[in-house]
Write a protein that holds these residues in place. Structure first.
Motif, short mmCIF file in Angstrom:
data_model
loop_
_atom_site.label_atom_id
_atom_site.label_comp_id
_atom_site.label_asym_id
_atom_site.label_seq_id
_atom_site.Cartn_x
_atom_site.Cartn_y
_atom_site.Cartn_z
N PRO A 1 -19.37 -21.91 77.11
CA PRO A 1 -18.59 -22.91 77.87
C PRO A 1 -17.63 -23.66 76.97
N ASP A 2 -16.48 -23.97 77.50
CA ASP A 2 -15.45 -24.70 76.77
C ASP A 2 -15.75 -26.20 76.88
N MET A 3 -15.90 -26.87 75.76
CA MET A 3 -16.21 -28.30 75.73
C MET A 3 -14.96 -29.19 75.75
N ARG A 4 -13.81 -28.60 75.67
CA ARG A 4 -12.61 -29.43 75.64
C ARG A 4 -12.37 -30.24 76.92
N PRO A 5 -12.55 -29.66 78.12
CA PRO A 5 -12.38 -30.49 79.32
C PRO A 5 -13.38 -31.65 79.37
N PHE A 6 -14.62 -31.42 78.93
CA PHE A 6 -15.61 -32.50 78.92
C PHE A 6 -15.20 -33.61 77.94
N GLU A 7 -14.73 -33.20 76.78
CA GLU A 7 -14.35 -34.20 75.78
C GLU A 7 -13.10 -34.96 76.21
#
Length: 355
Positions: free
Chosen positions: A209-215
């Motif tokens: 999963p890509d954590m960039r949208p969450f961050e």
């Protein structure tokens, strides 16, 4: 001085006048008042006897004397005359105006209460349709079930639930962009169910999963918290007034942390859960530390929630010795923020010894 001689005729006339004046009170006592306000005197029958009932002091007879009514009783007031002209009041069950009564109300006609009349004689234009009445008898009868409504109105317009078939002219990746996450999961599941041999290939090509949208989302919410604080140098940014201005943004930040962590835990990708815990912990640490301890409740709740998710990931995930060393180092720096991390640190040390 000589006295003039008396005239016999004059004396006789005086005596007659005196006797007539003396009889007036006696005759007035014999008078009585009848129902019409007139005085009555005794009458004589054929045998010479008077007809009437004798009451001590007066006689009640049937012969009327024209005596003004003003001598008997005072004249009624104008309001009393209006009441007497109205007659006896009647209360009908239903009332409607009467044309005849309206015609009779002339200048000399008495003011009477309107009497119920026929619809043909009514002077008021009535409603063309009767007024509908709401009968509240049974709520179930008013709001029927869907099956009952279909039976009552078989010719009602039916809403079509058929969906339009896909009509895309682009590539497959363009068509997948319009789908929701639930729809994408359904597409992948249907393909794997139809072709089980593709499951291993999907696992191999499945990215993390890509954590960039969450961050990015956490970063934006943290900025909103600091933007809401007072900008003047003469006022404190950590007192109660400042907290009241940032309380709404703090609640939004807390909700985002809870929702994102639960989403990753539901995926059971424990490496990503641990990565998110370490990343979100830094953003929670950057939030303001308020002067009033109760105002730091949101901050403590975020720390405790992330610590609980970290323990869940440690217990259910598979970790190598190198990963345990990295986690031991990072969790040691998180202990001052929340005491619950101490249990996670102990678990990592115990797990490292077993490897």
């Amino acid at each position: 001085m000589e006295t003039p001689p008396r005239d016999e005729h004059t004396l006789t006339e005086r005596r007659t006048t005196r006797s007539a004046l003396a009889e007036i009170p006696v005759r007035l006592d014999m008078l009585s008042v009848n129902e019409n306000g007139r005085f009555t005197t005794p009458t004589h029958s054929a045998d010479g006897e008077m007809n009437g009932t004798h009451i001590p002091g007066r006689w009640h007879m049937n012969v009327s004397i024209n005596v003004p009514s003003s001598l008997v009783s005072p004249s009624p007031s104008p309001d009393e005359q209006v009441i007497q002209q109205r007659g006896r009041r009647r209360m009908p069950v239903t009332w409607s105006p009467d044309v005849d009564a309206h015609k009779q109300n002339g200048p000399t006609a008495p003011n009477r209460t309107p009497v119920k009349g026929s619809p043909a004689k009514s002077s008021i234009v009535l409603r063309s349709t009767p007024r509908k009445r709401l009968l509240l008898s049974d709520p179930k009868e008013l709001f029927g079930t869907p099956e009952k409504i279909r039976k009552m109105s078989p010719n009602s317009k039916k809403v079509s639930s058929d969906k339009y078939p896909p009509n895309c002219t682009g590539t497959i990746d363009m068509a997948l962009q319009a789908l929701s996450p639930e729809q994408l999961i359904g597409v992948m599941k249907n393909i794997i169910d139809s072709h089980p041999e593709l499951e291993e290939e999907v696992w191999e090509k499945l990215p993390s999963p890509d954590m960039r949208p969450f961050e990015e989302r956490l970063s934006d919410l943290k900025k909103n918290i600091f933007k809401s604080l007072p900008s003047s140098r003469l006022t404190s940014k950590t007192d109660s007034p400042a907290y009241s201005r940032a309380a709404t943004h703090l609640s939004a930040f807390k909700k985002c942390v809870f929702d994102q962590s639960r989403q990753l835990v539901s995926s059971q990708n424990w490496n990503c859960v641990m990565e998110y815990v370490l990343m979100a912990w830094m953003y929670v640490r950057l939030t303001p530390l308020w002067d009033n301890p109760p105002h730091n409740t949101t901050r403590r709740q975020c720390f405790r929630h992330l610590a609980a998710q970290c323990m869940t990931a440690l217990k259910k995930g598979t970790w190598t010795e190198k990963q345990c060393e990295v986690l031991e180092d990072k969790l040691g720096g998180m202990v001052p923020d929340c005491e619950d991390v101490q249990m996670c640190l102990k678990y990592v040390i115990a797990l490292k010894k077993k490897l």
